[in-house]
Design a protein around this motif. Structure first.
Motif, PDB file in Angstrom:
ATOM      1  N   GLU A  92     -11.213  11.828 -24.961  1.00 21.94           N
ATOM      2  CA  GLU A  92     -11.953  13.065 -24.686  1.00 21.94           C
ATOM      3  C   GLU A  92     -11.397  14.258 -25.440  1.00 21.94           C
ATOM      4  O   GLU A  92     -12.148  15.125 -25.894  1.00 21.94           O
ATOM      5  CB  GLU A  92     -11.932  13.348 -23.180  1.00 21.94           C
ATOM      6  CG  GLU A  92     -12.778  12.387 -22.358  1.00 21.94           C
ATOM      7  CD  GLU A  92     -12.642  12.630 -20.874  1.00 21.94           C
ATOM      8  OE1 GLU A  92     -11.695  13.327 -20.467  1.00 21.94           O
ATOM      9  OE2 GLU A  92     -13.473  12.117 -20.116  1.00 21.94           O
ATOM     10  N   TRP A  93     -10.075  14.325 -25.582  1.00 24.66           N
ATOM     11  CA  TRP A  93      -9.512  15.506 -26.216  1.00 24.66           C
ATOM     12  C   TRP A  93      -9.920  15.628 -27.679  1.00 24.66           C
ATOM     13  O   TRP A  93      -9.918  16.723 -28.236  1.00 24.66           O
ATOM     14  CB  TRP A  93      -7.992  15.524 -26.081  1.00 24.66           C
ATOM     15  CG  TRP A  93      -7.260  14.262 -26.440  1.00 24.66           C
ATOM     16  CD1 TRP A  93      -6.868  13.274 -25.590  1.00 24.66           C
ATOM     17  CD2 TRP A  93      -6.824  13.859 -27.737  1.00 24.66           C
ATOM     18  NE1 TRP A  93      -6.229  12.270 -26.277  1.00 24.66           N
ATOM     19  CE2 TRP A  93      -6.171  12.604 -27.601  1.00 24.66           C
ATOM     20  CE3 TRP A  93      -6.909  14.416 -29.010  1.00 24.66           C
ATOM     21  CZ2 TRP A  93      -5.618  11.909 -28.674  1.00 24.66           C
ATOM     22  CZ3 TRP A  93      -6.357  13.720 -30.088  1.00 24.66           C
ATOM     23  CH2 TRP A  93      -5.718  12.497 -29.915  1.00 24.66           C
TER      24      TRP A  93
ATOM     25  N   PRO B 196      -5.838  20.386 -14.625  1.00 27.51           N
ATOM     26  CA  PRO B 196      -6.406  20.052 -13.311  1.00 27.51           C
ATOM     27  C   PRO B 196      -5.702  20.760 -12.155  1.00 27.51           C
ATOM     28  O   PRO B 196      -6.356  21.162 -11.180  1.00 27.51           O
ATOM     29  CB  PRO B 196      -6.222  18.533 -13.211  1.00 27.51           C
ATOM     30  CG  PRO B 196      -6.242  18.074 -14.625  1.00 27.51           C
ATOM     31  CD  PRO B 196      -5.558  19.164 -15.415  1.00 27.51           C
ATOM     32  N   ASP B 197      -4.412  20.953 -12.276  1.00 28.20           N
ATOM     33  CA  ASP B 197      -3.663  21.637 -11.212  1.00 28.20           C
ATOM     34  C   ASP B 197      -3.961  23.130 -11.164  1.00 28.20           C
ATOM     35  O   ASP B 197      -3.563  23.809 -10.215  1.00 28.20           O
ATOM     36  CB  ASP B 197      -2.157  21.427 -11.414  1.00 28.20           C
ATOM     37  CG  ASP B 197      -1.763  19.961 -11.286  1.00 28.20           C
ATOM     38  OD1 ASP B 197      -2.472  19.220 -10.580  1.00 28.20           O
ATOM     39  OD2 ASP B 197      -0.750  19.561 -11.899  1.00 28.20           O
TER      40      ASP B 197
ATOM     41  N   ASP C 277      -3.232  13.605 -16.702  1.00 22.12           N
ATOM     42  CA  ASP C 277      -2.435  14.127 -17.805  1.00 22.12           C
ATOM     43  C   ASP C 277      -3.295  14.738 -18.909  1.00 22.12           C
ATOM     44  O   ASP C 277      -2.774  15.156 -19.943  1.00 22.12           O
ATOM     45  CB  ASP C 277      -1.540  13.034 -18.389  1.00 22.12           C
ATOM     46  CG  ASP C 277      -2.350  11.875 -18.980  1.00 22.12           C
ATOM     47  OD1 ASP C 277      -3.542  11.742 -18.626  1.00 22.12           O
ATOM     48  OD2 ASP C 277      -1.775  11.101 -19.769  1.00 22.12           O
ATOM     49  N   GLN C 278      -4.622  14.794 -18.681  1.00 24.90           N
ATOM     50  CA  GLN C 278      -5.530  15.393 -19.647  1.00 24.90           C
ATOM     51  C   GLN C 278      -6.151  16.661 -19.063  1.00 24.90           C
ATOM     52  O   GLN C 278      -6.387  16.755 -17.865  1.00 24.90           O
ATOM     53  CB  GLN C 278      -6.644  14.420 -20.028  1.00 24.90           C
ATOM     54  CG  GLN C 278      -6.152  13.156 -20.711  1.00 24.90           C
ATOM     55  CD  GLN C 278      -5.537  13.438 -22.070  1.00 24.90           C
ATOM     56  OE1 GLN C 278      -6.041  14.257 -22.835  1.00 24.90           O
ATOM     57  NE2 GLN C 278      -4.431  12.758 -22.360  1.00 24.90           N
ATOM     58  N   LYS C 279      -6.442  17.618 -19.929  1.00 23.13           N
ATOM     59  CA  LYS C 279      -7.037  18.861 -19.461  1.00 23.13           C
ATOM     60  C   LYS C 279      -8.543  18.702 -19.255  1.00 23.13           C
ATOM     61  O   LYS C 279      -9.212  17.931 -19.945  1.00 23.13           O
ATOM     62  CB  LYS C 279      -6.765  19.985 -20.453  1.00 23.13           C
ATOM     63  CG  LYS C 279      -5.316  20.471 -20.436  1.00 23.13           C
ATOM     64  CD  LYS C 279      -5.145  21.735 -21.259  1.00 23.13           C
ATOM     65  CE  LYS C 279      -3.749  22.290 -21.139  1.00 23.13           C
ATOM     66  NZ  LYS C 279      -3.575  23.566 -21.884  1.00 23.13           N
ATOM     67  N   LEU C 280      -9.068  19.445 -18.294  1.00 28.70           N
ATOM     68  CA  LEU C 280     -10.506  19.527 -18.078  1.00 28.70           C
ATOM     69  C   LEU C 280     -11.116  20.413 -19.165  1.00 28.70           C
ATOM     70  O   LEU C 280     -10.445  21.307 -19.700  1.00 28.70           O
ATOM     71  CB  LEU C 280     -10.794  20.102 -16.691  1.00 28.70           C
ATOM     72  CG  LEU C 280     -10.164  19.341 -15.514  1.00 28.70           C
ATOM     73  CD1 LEU C 280     -10.359  20.119 -14.224  1.00 28.70           C
ATOM     74  CD2 LEU C 280     -10.763  17.947 -15.386  1.00 28.70           C
TER      75      LEU C 280
END
Length: 353
Positions: free
Chosen positions: A139-140, A225-226, A246-249
């Motif tokens: 996705e990134w 996500p956090d 461990d991946q960004k939204l």
């Protein structure tokens, strides 16, 4: 008598590859985009989902026009279009996949973790992005398509540089936000969406060093996500809600908040975000050494850039005022302080004319 096959040259490798691309039918309709002074036309060969490459740059799309650079995007799985025999020995590739020792005017790079091969030929004004199965790219990758192509296209020039930075501003001026991962760059740009400031990018910017103008490349905002609970207004628009922890939204700003986007503006300052641990956001002066330390390492590493890009970043830092942006937990203060700094710089410029 045994026939010895001649070693392919970079020119013959390129010609064979272009012949195969141009002979392939049907193709997905080409799309044209403009970045600074470069008009890029993307031609999709067998690619069933071109939006994977174009959503992030949709705000840069223009009507069809003569291209300065044509990029053929080839999906082997759906096109069966194979690369010709290489004109290099794979021992020429370093651990990052960059192929060294090619003839002047050619660049090659193989990204082992994704199976994507990139080839650039400057004389033909063409780049090739070939993947074994583009539908399986992480996705990134869709958040900054063609970054390596755009960087390598501009690297030989003295005028433009890709840098790892975000940016916000107004038509009259904006700031570049840069720092190592986790410094608060993304949080700062997110906090400016739907305020008096507009969003130009989160990850990479194209900088015109002659005019000090920043050009937006990608409209994808990224959220840890956090950190999503601090931006509940964006939750309904997250493109990848099931992303791994461990991946960004990802949020496509141009799709959901088009009025919040800005494509280009004169740069008035460079800011180095850093979380203060307090509710309040403050601004203070930074040194050239601090700014170069914030901007250079990640840019050089992510783009596989060389000394030319480092020299460009050094020039940029000498051209602009430099500040630390000590961000606090009250997110509303971030755009207020940035805007206040821009207004102060504008007033100072007016007074010194």
């Amino acid at each position: 008598m045994q026939t010895v096959l001649a070693q392919p040259t970079a020119q013959s490798f390129t010609q064979q590859l272009l012949d195969r691309c141009r002979a392939y039918h049907p193709k997905t309709p080409a799309r044209t985009f403009r970045f600074g002074n470069t008009t890029l036309t993307a031609v999709f060969v067998g690619t069933t989902n071109p939006d994977f490459f174009t959503n992030a740059i949709a705000h840069r799309e223009v009507s069809a026009s003569p291209a300065d650079l044509t990029v053929f995007v080839i999906d082997y799985k759906t096109s069966s279009l194979m690369l010709p025999l290489p004109c290099w020995d794979w021992q020429q590739a370093d651990g990052h996949g960059t192929i060294h020792g090619l003839s002047e005017g050619y660049q090659g790079y193989f990204q082992q973790d994704t199976g994507v091969f990139t080839w650039i030929t400057y004389a033909e004004q063409v780049a090739i992005v070939w993947g074994t199965d583009l539908s399986n790219l992480p996705e990134w990758e869709q958040s900054f398509p063609f970054r390596y192509v755009l960087h390598k296209w501009q690297e030989p020039t003295n005028r433009y540089a890709l840098v790892h930075a975000g940016a916000v501003g107004t038509p009259t001026g904006g700031v570049l936000l840069t720092g190592a991962g986790g410094s608060g760059k993304s949080t700062s740009t997110l906090a400016c969406i739907n305020t008096a400031l507009q969003y130009a990018g989160d990850d990479f910017m194209l900088i015109d060093l002659e005019t000090s103008v920043g050009h937006s490349l990608y409209n994808v905002a990224k959220i840890n996500p956090d950190n999503l609970d601090r931006f509940p207004q964006f939750q309904p628009f997250i493109a990848n809600p099931n992303a791994a922890r461990d991946q960004k939204l990802q949020l496509y700003v141009n799709q959901h908040y088009p009025a919040a986007m800005i494509t280009d503006f004169p740069l008035k300052a460079i800011m180095l975000p850093r979380f203060s641990g307090t509710p309040h956001t403050t601004v203070r002066s930074a040194t050239r050494a601090e700014a170069l330390k914030a901007l250079a390492p990640s840019t050089l590493a992510l783009l596989r850039a060389d000394h030319r890009t480092f020299q460009k970043m050094s020039r940029l830092i000498q051209q602009l005022p430099l500040f630390w942006l000590e961000t606090g937990t009250d997110l509303t203060q971030i755009p207020e302080l940035i805007l206040g700094t821009l207004q102060s710089l504008s007033a100072h410029d007016s007074a010194t004319r």
